[in-house]
Write a protein that holds these residues in place. Sequence first.
Motif, PDB file in Angstrom:
ATOM      1  N   ASP A   1      -5.370   9.558 -21.265  1.00 36.15           N
ATOM      2  CA  ASP A   1      -5.168   8.113 -21.304  1.00 36.15           C
ATOM      3  C   ASP A   1      -5.712   7.464 -22.563  1.00 36.15           C
ATOM      4  N   CYS A   2      -5.611   8.145 -23.694  1.00 34.67           N
ATOM      5  CA  CYS A   2      -6.039   7.580 -24.974  1.00 34.67           C
ATOM      6  C   CYS A   2      -4.855   7.544 -25.930  1.00 34.67           C
ATOM      7  N   SER A   3      -4.757   6.465 -26.649  1.00 37.16           N
ATOM      8  CA  SER A   3      -3.733   6.357 -27.672  1.00 37.16           C
ATOM      9  C   SER A   3      -4.389   5.738 -28.904  1.00 37.16           C
ATOM     10  N   PRO A   4      -4.375   6.429 -30.019  1.00 31.65           N
ATOM     11  CA  PRO A   4      -3.760   7.732 -30.242  1.00 31.65           C
ATOM     12  C   PRO A   4      -4.526   8.840 -29.517  1.00 31.65           C
ATOM     13  N   ARG A   5      -3.859   9.962 -29.362  1.00 28.44           N
ATOM     14  CA  ARG A   5      -4.448  11.101 -28.660  1.00 28.44           C
ATOM     15  C   ARG A   5      -5.706  11.567 -29.390  1.00 28.44           C
ATOM     16  N   ILE A   6      -6.759  11.816 -28.622  1.00 24.43           N
ATOM     17  CA  ILE A   6      -8.029  12.284 -29.171  1.00 24.43           C
ATOM     18  C   ILE A   6      -8.290  13.682 -28.621  1.00 24.43           C
ATOM     19  N   TRP A   7      -8.518  14.632 -29.527  1.00 23.73           N
ATOM     20  CA  TRP A   7      -8.722  16.007 -29.083  1.00 23.73           C
ATOM     21  C   TRP A   7      -9.623  16.759 -30.055  1.00 23.73           C
ATOM     22  N   ARG A   8     -10.161  17.851 -29.575  1.00 26.94           N
ATOM     23  CA  ARG A   8     -10.964  18.759 -30.385  1.00 26.94           C
ATOM     24  C   ARG A   8     -10.566  20.184 -30.033  1.00 26.94           C
ATOM     25  N   ARG A   9     -10.666  21.055 -31.014  1.00 27.28           N
ATOM     26  CA  ARG A   9     -10.441  22.477 -30.782  1.00 27.28           C
ATOM     27  C   ARG A   9     -11.768  23.189 -31.036  1.00 27.28           C
ATOM     28  N   VAL A  10     -12.195  23.983 -30.076  1.00 27.76           N
ATOM     29  CA  VAL A  10     -13.461  24.710 -30.203  1.00 27.76           C
ATOM     30  C   VAL A  10     -13.220  26.185 -29.902  1.00 27.76           C
ATOM     31  N   GLN A  11     -14.054  27.013 -30.470  1.00 28.41           N
ATOM     32  CA  GLN A  11     -14.020  28.443 -30.184  1.00 28.41           C
ATOM     33  C   GLN A  11     -15.379  28.847 -29.642  1.00 28.41           C
ATOM     34  N   VAL A  12     -15.355  29.532 -28.509  1.00 28.11           N
ATOM     35  CA  VAL A  12     -16.602  29.939 -27.859  1.00 28.11           C
ATOM     36  C   VAL A  12     -16.455  31.361 -27.340  1.00 28.11           C
ATOM     37  N   PRO A  13     -17.575  32.093 -27.272  1.00 27.94           N
ATOM     38  CA  PRO A  13     -17.512  33.436 -26.693  1.00 27.94           C
ATOM     39  C   PRO A  13     -17.333  33.350 -25.180  1.00 27.94           C
ATOM     40  N   GLY A  14     -16.729  34.361 -24.611  1.00 31.16           N
ATOM     41  CA  GLY A  14     -16.466  34.375 -23.181  1.00 31.16           C
ATOM     42  C   GLY A  14     -17.714  34.332 -22.328  1.00 31.16           C
ATOM     43  N   PHE A  15     -18.825  34.819 -22.865  1.00 29.61           N
ATOM     44  CA  PHE A  15     -20.053  34.850 -22.060  1.00 29.61           C
ATOM     45  C   PHE A  15     -20.744  33.488 -21.980  1.00 29.61           C
ATOM     46  N   VAL A  16     -20.248  32.480 -22.701  1.00 30.66           N
ATOM     47  CA  VAL A  16     -20.866  31.158 -22.653  1.00 30.66           C
ATOM     48  C   VAL A  16     -20.765  30.615 -21.224  1.00 30.66           C
ATOM     49  N   THR A  17     -21.856  30.024 -20.735  1.00 30.65           N
ATOM     50  CA  THR A  17     -21.803  29.448 -19.388  1.00 30.65           C
ATOM     51  C   THR A  17     -21.105  28.090 -19.453  1.00 30.65           C
ATOM     52  N   LEU A  18     -20.678  27.606 -18.309  1.00 28.86           N
ATOM     53  CA  LEU A  18     -20.047  26.287 -18.274  1.00 28.86           C
ATOM     54  C   LEU A  18     -21.050  25.202 -18.673  1.00 28.86           C
ATOM     55  N   ALA A  19     -22.331  25.398 -18.395  1.00 33.03           N
ATOM     56  CA  ALA A  19     -23.355  24.450 -18.836  1.00 33.03           C
ATOM     57  C   ALA A  19     -23.432  24.423 -20.365  1.00 33.03           C
ATOM     58  N   GLU A  20     -23.354  25.599 -20.986  1.00 35.80           N
ATOM     59  CA  GLU A  20     -23.361  25.670 -22.452  1.00 35.80           C
ATOM     60  C   GLU A  20     -22.069  25.083 -23.020  1.00 35.80           C
ATOM     61  N   LEU A  21     -20.954  25.334 -22.357  1.00 29.94           N
ATOM     62  CA  LEU A  21     -19.685  24.749 -22.788  1.00 29.94           C
ATOM     63  C   LEU A  21     -19.753  23.229 -22.741  1.00 29.94           C
ATOM     64  N   HIS A  22     -20.395  22.698 -21.720  1.00 25.73           N
ATOM     65  CA  HIS A  22     -20.575  21.249 -21.636  1.00 25.73           C
ATOM     66  C   HIS A  22     -21.302  20.724 -22.874  1.00 25.73           C
ATOM     67  N   ARG A  23     -22.331  21.429 -23.322  1.00 25.13           N
ATOM     68  CA  ARG A  23     -23.068  21.008 -24.513  1.00 25.13           C
ATOM     69  C   ARG A  23     -22.197  21.102 -25.768  1.00 25.13           C
ATOM     70  N   VAL A  24     -21.335  22.119 -25.838  1.00 22.01           N
ATOM     71  CA  VAL A  24     -20.404  22.248 -26.966  1.00 22.01           C
ATOM     72  C   VAL A  24     -19.445  21.051 -26.989  1.00 22.01           C
TER      73      VAL A  24
END
Length: 88
Positions: free
Chosen positions: A16-39
């Motif tokens: 629901d944002c215009s213009p579209r707002i996005w980010r692309r990130v690369q993370v290792p598979g072992f990252v926890t969802l808590a760590e992903l939240h910080r990313v």
Amino acid sequence: MAEGEKYYQLKITLRDCSPRIWRRVQVPGFVTLAELHRVIQASFRWTNSHLHSFRIYDQLYGEPDPEDTEPLTDESETALEDVISHEK
């Protein structure tokens, strides 16, 4: 990158944002969802001032709160590679 280690490239788009707002990130598979939240917080320069959760398929992941009525799986004990089994 260690041999055999999985890495994930994620495109995170705000709804629901215009213009579209996005980010692309690369993370290792072992990252926890808590760590992903910080990313995610860092990639958008957010200050961690709102509650969050991840809904993956029919399961909800986040910071467990004894007062919360909706059951959550602890995000700090869940690796990304354990909940994402395929591309896209």
